[in-house]
Design an enzyme around this catalytic site. Structure first.
Site, PDB file in Angstrom:
ATOM      1  N   MET A 171     -12.574   3.131  -2.514  1.00  0.00           N
ATOM      2  CA  MET A 171     -11.530   3.828  -1.748  1.00  0.00           C
ATOM      3  C   MET A 171     -10.609   4.491  -2.766  1.00  0.00           C
ATOM      4  O   MET A 171      -9.456   4.081  -2.952  1.00  0.00           O
ATOM      5  CB  MET A 171     -10.770   2.816  -0.875  1.00  0.00           C
ATOM      6  CG  MET A 171     -11.539   2.418   0.363  1.00  0.00           C
ATOM      7  SD  MET A 171     -10.935   0.885   1.083  1.00  0.00           S
ATOM      8  CE  MET A 171     -11.829  -0.281   0.087  1.00  0.00           C
ATOM      9  N   HIS A 193     -18.846  -7.964  -0.724  1.00  0.00           N
ATOM     10  CA  HIS A 193     -18.268  -6.629  -0.555  1.00  0.00           C
ATOM     11  C   HIS A 193     -17.005  -6.551  -1.419  1.00  0.00           C
ATOM     12  O   HIS A 193     -16.105  -7.384  -1.293  1.00  0.00           O
ATOM     13  CB  HIS A 193     -17.944  -6.437   0.930  1.00  0.00           C
ATOM     14  CG  HIS A 193     -17.389  -5.108   1.294  1.00  0.00           C
ATOM     15  ND1 HIS A 193     -18.173  -4.008   1.573  1.00  0.00           N
ATOM     16  CD2 HIS A 193     -16.106  -4.694   1.453  1.00  0.00           C
ATOM     17  CE1 HIS A 193     -17.398  -2.986   1.892  1.00  0.00           C
ATOM     18  NE2 HIS A 193     -16.138  -3.373   1.815  1.00  0.00           N
ATOM     19  N   ASP A 245     -17.131  -2.184   8.737  1.00  0.00           N
ATOM     20  CA  ASP A 245     -16.088  -2.793   7.894  1.00  0.00           C
ATOM     21  C   ASP A 245     -14.727  -2.690   8.571  1.00  0.00           C
ATOM     22  O   ASP A 245     -14.228  -1.596   8.825  1.00  0.00           O
ATOM     23  CB  ASP A 245     -16.069  -2.037   6.557  1.00  0.00           C
ATOM     24  CG  ASP A 245     -15.113  -2.644   5.549  1.00  0.00           C
ATOM     25  OD1 ASP A 245     -14.509  -3.696   5.822  1.00  0.00           O
ATOM     26  OD2 ASP A 245     -14.985  -2.031   4.457  1.00  0.00           O
ATOM     27  N   HIS A 260     -17.244  -0.799  -2.468  1.00  0.00           N
ATOM     28  CA  HIS A 260     -16.676   0.188  -1.538  1.00  0.00           C
ATOM     29  C   HIS A 260     -15.529   0.883  -2.258  1.00  0.00           C
ATOM     30  O   HIS A 260     -14.465   0.297  -2.436  1.00  0.00           O
ATOM     31  CB  HIS A 260     -16.210  -0.578  -0.283  1.00  0.00           C
ATOM     32  CG  HIS A 260     -15.479   0.248   0.720  1.00  0.00           C
ATOM     33  ND1 HIS A 260     -14.805  -0.323   1.789  1.00  0.00           N
ATOM     34  CD2 HIS A 260     -15.306   1.594   0.855  1.00  0.00           C
ATOM     35  CE1 HIS A 260     -14.254   0.635   2.526  1.00  0.00           C
ATOM     36  NE2 HIS A 260     -14.528   1.801   1.976  1.00  0.00           N
ATOM     37  N   ASP A 312     -13.890  -4.300  -2.584  1.00  0.00           N
ATOM     38  CA  ASP A 312     -13.061  -3.153  -2.209  1.00  0.00           C
ATOM     39  C   ASP A 312     -12.258  -2.660  -3.408  1.00  0.00           C
ATOM     40  O   ASP A 312     -11.419  -3.389  -3.938  1.00  0.00           O
ATOM     41  CB  ASP A 312     -12.091  -3.557  -1.094  1.00  0.00           C
ATOM     42  CG  ASP A 312     -12.808  -3.777   0.223  1.00  0.00           C
ATOM     43  OD1 ASP A 312     -13.485  -2.841   0.692  1.00  0.00           O
ATOM     44  OD2 ASP A 312     -12.701  -4.893   0.768  1.00  0.00           O
ATOM     45  N   MET A 337     -16.104   2.672   9.122  1.00  0.00           N
ATOM     46  CA  MET A 337     -14.833   1.931   9.072  1.00  0.00           C
ATOM     47  C   MET A 337     -14.356   1.683  10.500  1.00  0.00           C
ATOM     48  O   MET A 337     -14.232   2.610  11.304  1.00  0.00           O
ATOM     49  CB  MET A 337     -13.759   2.727   8.320  1.00  0.00           C
ATOM     50  CG  MET A 337     -13.936   2.824   6.810  1.00  0.00           C
ATOM     51  SD  MET A 337     -14.161   1.273   5.941  1.00  0.00           S
ATOM     52  CE  MET A 337     -12.643   0.390   6.299  1.00  0.00           C
ATOM     53  N   SER A 382     -16.163  -9.879   2.289  1.00  0.00           N
ATOM     54  CA  SER A 382     -15.235  -9.016   1.557  1.00  0.00           C
ATOM     55  C   SER A 382     -14.232  -9.868   0.784  1.00  0.00           C
ATOM     56  O   SER A 382     -13.375 -10.535   1.376  1.00  0.00           O
ATOM     57  CB  SER A 382     -14.498  -8.088   2.522  1.00  0.00           C
ATOM     58  OG  SER A 382     -13.482  -7.410   1.813  1.00  0.00           O
ATOM     59  N   MET A 388      -9.517  -0.021  -4.633  1.00  0.00           N
ATOM     60  CA  MET A 388      -8.469   0.871  -4.095  1.00  0.00           C
ATOM     61  C   MET A 388      -7.585   1.380  -5.232  1.00  0.00           C
ATOM     62  O   MET A 388      -7.286   0.622  -6.165  1.00  0.00           O
ATOM     63  CB  MET A 388      -7.596   0.102  -3.096  1.00  0.00           C
ATOM     64  CG  MET A 388      -8.384  -0.559  -1.982  1.00  0.00           C
ATOM     65  SD  MET A 388      -7.291  -1.301  -0.766  1.00  0.00           S
ATOM     66  CE  MET A 388      -8.464  -2.195   0.255  1.00  0.00           C
TER      67      MET A 388
HETATM   68  C1  DX5 Z   1     -10.259  -2.554   4.210  1.00  0.00           C
HETATM   69  C2  DX5 Z   1     -11.469  -3.009   3.476  1.00  0.00           C
HETATM   70  C3  DX5 Z   1     -12.198  -4.137   4.108  1.00  0.00           C
HETATM   71  C4  DX5 Z   1     -11.386  -5.375   4.334  1.00  0.00           C
HETATM   72  C5  DX5 Z   1     -11.757  -5.870   5.687  1.00  0.00           C
HETATM   73  O1  DX5 Z   1      -9.882  -1.305   3.773  1.00  0.00           O
HETATM   74  O2  DX5 Z   1     -12.392  -1.973   3.301  1.00  0.00           O
HETATM   75  O3  DX5 Z   1     -13.403  -4.432   3.425  1.00  0.00           O
HETATM   76  O4  DX5 Z   1     -11.577  -6.386   3.409  1.00  0.00           O
HETATM   77  O5  DX5 Z   1     -10.933  -6.920   6.011  1.00  0.00           O
HETATM   78  P1  DX5 Z   1     -11.015  -7.665   7.393  1.00  0.00           P
HETATM   79  O6  DX5 Z   1     -12.412  -8.205   7.533  1.00  0.00           O
HETATM   80  O7  DX5 Z   1      -9.991  -8.726   7.260  1.00  0.00           O
HETATM   81  O8  DX5 Z   1     -10.689  -6.667   8.462  1.00  0.00           O
HETATM   82 ZN    ZN Z   2     -14.382  -2.446   2.483  1.00  0.00          ZN
END
Ligand code: DX5
Ligand code: ZN
Length: 235
Positions: A67, A32, A174, A65, A34, A136, A7, A36
């Site tokens: 969000m 990955h 994740d 991903h 993210d 999650m 990620s 947001m």
């Molecule tokens: C959080 C993200 C994750 C995040 C995980 O909302 O979806 O992908 O990067 O981070 P770690 O591995 O540090 O928990």
């Molecule tokens: Zn994620």
């Protein structure tokens, strides 16, 4: 097949290409990404132009991903930016079936995500449609949070449902996947291991990815639990 999706949320964004490359050299077979929006989750990250830049320097599948609220409005632009897999939150989609078909219609593999407070039974009708279910194991929005152990039961139940109904989806996990939690995740049936801080913290993604995969390998002992460190470029 177990694999590592690094990620990039925890990477040094000033050196994103090099950091991503190092994670891949350490055995990550997907990146990955993210996304947001500051509404669905209380944080902001990157948009399609950064994703397009990452696409130009990396050949492994980009696992997007989302969000965000109203994901349908952004699925076409992220597909155009070159991502391979797109997952959307069940909690963000009023018409989840339509959204998953929209992802597929843009040539990407559709995935569905559930938050820690969401039970898996809400996914019953869409499990045949998805390439992956993302469980999650933290509340989404930030890297570096503590693993929520109730995710393990959900992973195990999903694995049983898949077997009982002869479905094909993969199980992705994740949040909080670290050296001390990866064995339970793999033991429960997690297959695509998303890890941000475990890979990118303290500036050595290559070695961190290798070490995490080694811990996963030690925990993987059942049939179908081979570890892959070779990316599948098929879209
Ligand atoms: C959080 C993200 C994750 C995040 C995980 O909302 O979806 O992908 O990067 O981070 P770690 O591995 O540090 O928990
Ligand atoms: Zn994620």
């Amino acid at each position: 097949m177990i694999e590592l999706a690094a990620s990039i949320l925890s990477a040094d964004f000033a050196h994103l290409g090099a950091e991503a490359q190092a994670a891949v050299e350490g055995g990550a077979t997907a990146l990955h990404v993210d996304i947001m929006d500051g509404h669905f989750v209380p944080n902001l990250t990157i948009g399609p132009s950064v994703v397009a830049s990452l696409r130009r320097v990396s050949r492994v599948p980009l696992d997007c991903h989302l969000m965000i609220e109203h994901p349908d409005e952004f699925i076409p632009v992220f597909a155009e930016a070159g991502v391979d897999w797109i997952s959307v939150h069940q909690e963000a989609c009023t018409h989840l079936d339509r959204t998953l078909h929209l992802i597929a219609s843009h040539g990407c593999k559709p995935g569905v995500v559930i938050n820690p407070a969401t039970p898996i039974h809400v996914l019953d009708e869409v499990l045949p449609l998805v390439h992956h279910v993302l469980v999650m194991s933290v509340n989404p929005g930030f890297g570096g949070q503590t693993f929520i152990h109730s995710a393990l039961k959900k992973i195990g139940s999903l694995s049983k449902i898949r077997e009982a109904h002869q479905l094909q989806f993969r199980i992705e996990v994740d949040g909080g996947v670290h050296h001390d939690t990866v064995a339970s995740v793999v033991g429960a049936g997690g297959e695509i291991l998303v890890a941000g801080s475990a890979v990118f913290e303290d500036g050595n993604p290559r070695e961190n990815a290798k070490r995490l995969l080694k811990s996963a390998l030690l925990a993987a002992n059942g049939p179908g639990q081979e570890i892959s460190t070779v990316a599948n470029y098929e879209r």
